[in-house]
Design a protein around this motif. Structure first.
Motif, mmCIF file in Angstrom:
data_model
loop_
_atom_site.group_PDB
_atom_site.id
_atom_site.type_symbol
_atom_site.label_atom_id
_atom_site.label_comp_id
_atom_site.label_asym_id
_atom_site.label_seq_id
_atom_site.Cartn_x
_atom_site.Cartn_y
_atom_site.Cartn_z
ATOM 1 N N GLU A 186 0.812 -1.213 0.000
ATOM 2 C CA GLU A 186 0.000 0.000 0.000
ATOM 3 C C GLU A 186 0.846 1.264 0.000
ATOM 4 O OE1 GLU A 186 -2.419 -0.686 3.458
ATOM 5 O OE2 GLU A 186 -3.529 -2.283 2.470
ATOM 6 N N ASN A 187 2.079 1.157 -0.442
ATOM 7 C CA ASN A 187 2.983 2.311 -0.465
ATOM 8 C C ASN A 187 2.446 3.469 -1.284
ATOM 9 O OD1 ASN A 187 5.137 2.091 1.207
ATOM 10 N ND2 ASN A 187 6.525 1.223 -0.303
ATOM 11 N N ASP A 188 1.712 3.176 -2.317
ATOM 12 C CA ASP A 188 1.235 4.225 -3.217
ATOM 13 C C ASP A 188 -0.138 4.786 -2.835
ATOM 14 O OD1 ASP A 188 0.001 1.809 -3.751
ATOM 15 O OD2 ASP A 188 -0.138 2.165 -5.906
ATOM 16 N N LYS A 189 -0.708 4.301 -1.757
ATOM 17 C CA LYS A 189 -2.044 4.747 -1.346
ATOM 18 C C LYS A 189 -1.954 6.042 -0.536
ATOM 19 C CE LYS A 189 -3.652 0.927 -3.022
ATOM 20 N NZ LYS A 189 -3.965 0.876 -4.403
ATOM 21 N N SER A 190 -2.889 6.938 -0.784
ATOM 22 C CA SER A 190 -2.884 8.228 -0.089
ATOM 23 C C SER A 190 -3.203 8.087 1.401
ATOM 24 C CB SER A 190 -3.896 9.163 -0.744
ATOM 25 O OG SER A 190 -5.201 8.614 -0.648
ATOM 26 N N TRP A 191 -3.913 7.047 1.790
ATOM 27 C CA TRP A 191 -4.332 6.854 3.174
ATOM 28 C C TRP A 191 -3.341 6.032 3.982
ATOM 29 C CZ3 TRP A 191 -4.532 1.676 2.843
ATOM 30 C CH2 TRP A 191 -4.943 1.119 1.635
ATOM 31 N N ARG A 192 -2.237 5.607 3.380
ATOM 32 C CA ARG A 192 -1.255 4.756 4.059
ATOM 33 C C ARG A 192 -0.710 5.412 5.332
ATOM 34 N NH1 ARG A 192 4.314 4.373 4.047
ATOM 35 N NH2 ARG A 192 5.104 2.301 4.505
ATOM 36 N N ALA A 193 -0.371 6.688 5.278
ATOM 37 C CA ALA A 193 0.202 7.385 6.432
ATOM 38 C C ALA A 193 -0.761 7.413 7.614
ATOM 39 C CB ALA A 193 0.602 8.805 6.043
ATOM 40 N N GLU A 194 -2.041 7.447 7.348
ATOM 41 C CA GLU A 194 -3.037 7.432 8.419
ATOM 42 C C GLU A 194 -3.260 6.020 8.955
ATOM 43 O OE1 GLU A 194 -6.389 9.130 6.492
ATOM 44 O OE2 GLU A 194 -5.462 11.097 6.335
ATOM 45 N N ARG A 195 -3.087 5.037 8.121
ATOM 46 C CA ARG A 195 -3.354 3.646 8.492
ATOM 47 C C ARG A 195 -2.238 3.031 9.352
ATOM 48 N NH1 ARG A 195 -5.691 -1.328 7.161
ATOM 49 N NH2 ARG A 195 -4.271 -2.872 6.279
ATOM 50 N N LEU A 196 -0.980 3.351 9.066
ATOM 51 C CA LEU A 196 0.137 2.736 9.775
ATOM 52 C C LEU A 196 0.098 2.943 11.289
ATOM 53 C CD1 LEU A 196 3.136 3.216 7.328
ATOM 54 C CD2 LEU A 196 1.764 1.167 7.721
ATOM 55 N N PRO A 197 -0.165 4.149 11.798
ATOM 56 C CA PRO A 197 -0.238 4.316 13.254
ATOM 57 C C PRO A 197 -1.365 3.500 13.902
ATOM 58 C CG PRO A 197 -0.012 6.446 12.186
ATOM 59 C CD PRO A 197 -0.240 5.441 11.106
ATOM 60 N N VAL A 198 -2.452 3.308 13.186
ATOM 61 C CA VAL A 198 -3.566 2.496 13.699
ATOM 62 C C VAL A 198 -3.122 1.043 13.846
ATOM 63 C CG1 VAL A 198 -5.890 1.643 13.193
ATOM 64 C CG2 VAL A 198 -5.320 4.039 12.747
ATOM 65 N N ILE A 199 -2.431 0.541 12.844
ATOM 66 C CA ILE A 199 -1.938 -0.842 12.895
ATOM 67 C C ILE A 199 -0.889 -0.984 13.993
ATOM 68 C CG2 ILE A 199 -0.752 -2.667 11.633
ATOM 69 C CD1 ILE A 199 -1.895 -1.424 9.046
ATOM 70 N N GLU A 200 0.026 -0.008 14.096
ATOM 71 C CA GLU A 200 1.053 -0.063 15.123
ATOM 72 C C GLU A 200 0.450 -0.061 16.524
ATOM 73 O OE1 GLU A 200 3.828 3.076 14.318
ATOM 74 O OE2 GLU A 200 4.776 1.949 12.687
ATOM 75 N N GLU A 201 -0.594 0.718 16.727
ATOM 76 C CA GLU A 201 -1.256 0.736 18.036
ATOM 77 C C GLU A 201 -1.907 -0.615 18.340
ATOM 78 O OE1 GLU A 201 -2.331 1.603 21.709
ATOM 79 O OE2 GLU A 201 -0.964 2.758 20.457
ATOM 80 N N ARG A 202 -2.477 -1.244 17.335
ATOM 81 C CA ARG A 202 -3.059 -2.575 17.505
ATOM 82 C C ARG A 202 -1.967 -3.575 17.927
ATOM 83 N NH1 ARG A 202 -5.545 -3.585 12.501
ATOM 84 N NH2 ARG A 202 -7.016 -2.007 13.155
ATOM 85 N N ILE A 203 -0.805 -3.465 17.317
ATOM 86 C CA ILE A 203 0.320 -4.333 17.676
ATOM 87 C C ILE A 203 0.756 -4.057 19.109
ATOM 88 C CG2 ILE A 203 2.737 -4.870 17.199
ATOM 89 C CD1 ILE A 203 2.072 -4.316 14.209
ATOM 90 N N ARG A 204 0.855 -2.783 19.489
ATOM 91 C CA ARG A 204 1.228 -2.430 20.866
ATOM 92 C C ARG A 204 0.278 -3.072 21.870
ATOM 93 N NH1 ARG A 204 2.073 2.492 18.731
ATOM 94 N NH2 ARG A 204 4.206 3.164 18.737
#
Length: 100
Positions: A22-40
């Protein structure tokens, strides 16, 4: 054993997919912190379950091997460092001296 595969691995695989596909997706920057928090949260839950024990089942069992395999997939060590009171964060006491 199932905690490694079903609870912890799922968001790690999701992070891998988001990073690789999803590197080319405009929403990627917003999605990564959500996934990282889920991992935390998953790692914090795992850490709380493990407590001060060295092993998940009281003795070394296959579950440890599976959890290590899952955690090796995880590219973001900074998230592990945020779980300070965690057995995941401790360093084993290893000496390389021969008894003498």
């Amino acid at each position: 054993m199932f905690a490694a595969l079903n609870t912890v691995e799922s968001p790690i695989v999701e992070l891998e997919a988001a990073t690789l596909l999803e590197n080319d997706k405009s929403w990627r920057a917003e999605r990564l912190p959500v996934i990282e928090e889920r991992i935390r949260r998953r790692l914090a839950d795992f850490s709380a379950t493990l407590g001060h024990s060295e092993w998940l089942g009281g003795a070394f069992i296959a579950a440890e091997l599976l959890m290590v395999t899952v955690l090796r997939r995880f590219p973001r060590a900074h998230i592990l460092k945020t779980i300070r009171a965690s057995p995941l964060h401790r360093t084993p006491d290893v000496t390389h001296e021969k008894p003498g």
